[in-house]
Design an enzyme around this catalytic site. Structure first.
Site, mmCIF file in Angstrom:
data_model
loop_
_atom_site.group_PDB
_atom_site.id
_atom_site.type_symbol
_atom_site.label_atom_id
_atom_site.label_comp_id
_atom_site.label_asym_id
_atom_site.label_seq_id
_atom_site.Cartn_x
_atom_site.Cartn_y
_atom_site.Cartn_z
ATOM 1 N N ARG A 107 51.315 49.103 21.739
ATOM 2 C CA ARG A 107 49.978 48.680 21.350
ATOM 3 C C ARG A 107 49.089 49.903 21.171
ATOM 4 O O ARG A 107 48.926 50.693 22.096
ATOM 5 C CB ARG A 107 49.407 47.748 22.426
ATOM 6 C CG ARG A 107 48.129 47.057 22.026
ATOM 7 C CD ARG A 107 47.734 45.993 23.012
ATOM 8 N NE ARG A 107 47.482 46.521 24.345
ATOM 9 C CZ ARG A 107 47.018 45.796 25.353
ATOM 10 N NH1 ARG A 107 46.805 44.510 25.181
ATOM 11 N NH2 ARG A 107 46.804 46.348 26.526
ATOM 12 N N THR A 111 43.001 50.309 18.570
ATOM 13 C CA THR A 111 42.857 49.065 17.806
ATOM 14 C C THR A 111 43.487 47.866 18.500
ATOM 15 O O THR A 111 43.212 46.727 18.130
ATOM 16 C CB THR A 111 43.514 49.212 16.428
ATOM 17 O OG1 THR A 111 44.934 49.407 16.599
ATOM 18 C CG2 THR A 111 42.945 50.414 15.688
ATOM 19 N N ASP A 203 49.508 46.499 34.910
ATOM 20 C CA ASP A 203 50.438 46.795 33.823
ATOM 21 C C ASP A 203 51.852 46.532 34.303
ATOM 22 O O ASP A 203 52.388 47.244 35.155
ATOM 23 C CB ASP A 203 50.287 48.257 33.391
ATOM 24 C CG ASP A 203 51.100 48.591 32.144
ATOM 25 O OD1 ASP A 203 52.355 48.453 32.213
ATOM 26 O OD2 ASP A 203 50.513 48.984 31.135
ATOM 27 N N ASP A 206 54.432 49.496 33.954
ATOM 28 C CA ASP A 206 54.236 50.558 34.943
ATOM 29 C C ASP A 206 54.697 50.114 36.322
ATOM 30 O O ASP A 206 55.306 50.887 37.063
ATOM 31 C CB ASP A 206 52.770 50.968 34.989
ATOM 32 C CG ASP A 206 52.359 51.818 33.798
ATOM 33 O OD1 ASP A 206 53.245 52.476 33.223
ATOM 34 O OD2 ASP A 206 51.165 51.829 33.453
#
Length: 212
Positions: A107, A111, A203, A206
């Site tokens: 990603r 944006t 996340d 992670d």
């Protein structure tokens, strides 16, 4: 299970219990990874609930019998790299004969638009149930992009499995791919300004791989 439209929430007590343990910020990487695998196996149980069966003749230690077995081509799990691999491992424990595909997306941090960098899937996706896996359905753009690429590759029957979903992501998938059912352990409140699910679990990549 609870379902509305193209979304099914797997509300089994064990799934909800393990999800709560995963959400805790002090959960070590080893335990987080194990919990993801365990919940993934339970999610796989639900997403494969209606697989077609046929009967074959076998012999038990006591006598012959006619018994059910999975019919047709085995399903295909497709992991959205890299975090999808955390779910993939648990699902393969339940369905070790499944085919496996991978779609590499990241990603763009500015944006939030997904950028594809890799895809490798079986040639005969059109003959298989395709189960796309990614821990988090946040903005929905990566999921929608991956599903679109799989349709281009021939997939006709697709389901999406995640640990957590945001309403915004569910709306994107429903709008772009209304034929795809999403299976999730929970629908959280909303996305924040960085595209993270709130309250979420951080996340997932992670936390799975200990990279932060």
């Amino acid at each position: 299970m609870a379902g509305t439209g193209n979304v099914i929430v797997v509300d089994h007590p064990l799934v909800q219990h393990k999800l709560t343990l995963m959400r805790r910020k002090d959960q070590p990487t080893t335990d987080f990874r194990r919990l993801v695998s365990e919940v993934s196996l339970l999610l796989a149980y639900e997403v494969t609930r209606d697989l077609p069966l046929e009967t074959i003749e076998i012999e038990t230690p006591l006598e012959p019998m006619t018994a059910p077995i999975l019919a047709g081509k085995k399903l295909c799990f497709v992991s959205i790299l890299r975090a999808g691999n955390g779910i993939l491992d648990g699902m393969l424990d339940l369905v070790p004969s499944a085919r496996v595909g991978h779609v590499g997306l990241y990603r763009d941090p500015e944006t939030l638009v997904p950028v594809e960098y890799y895809i490798k899937v079986p040639d005969d996706l059109g003959e298989r149930l395709t189960v796309v896996v990614d821990p988090m359905l946040a903005t929905g753009h990566s999921a929608a992009a991956a599903i679109g690429r799989l349709k281009q590759a021939g997939a006709k029957k697709i389901r999406f499995v995640c640990l957590l979903a945001a309403p915004e992501g569910l709306a994107v998938v429903a709008e772009t791919h209304p034929d795809v059912t999403v299976y999730t352990a929970a629908i959280d409140r909303q996305l924040d300004s960085h595209g993270y699910i709130r309250p979420g679990l951080g996340d997932a990549g992670d936390r799975l791989f200990g990279t932060k």
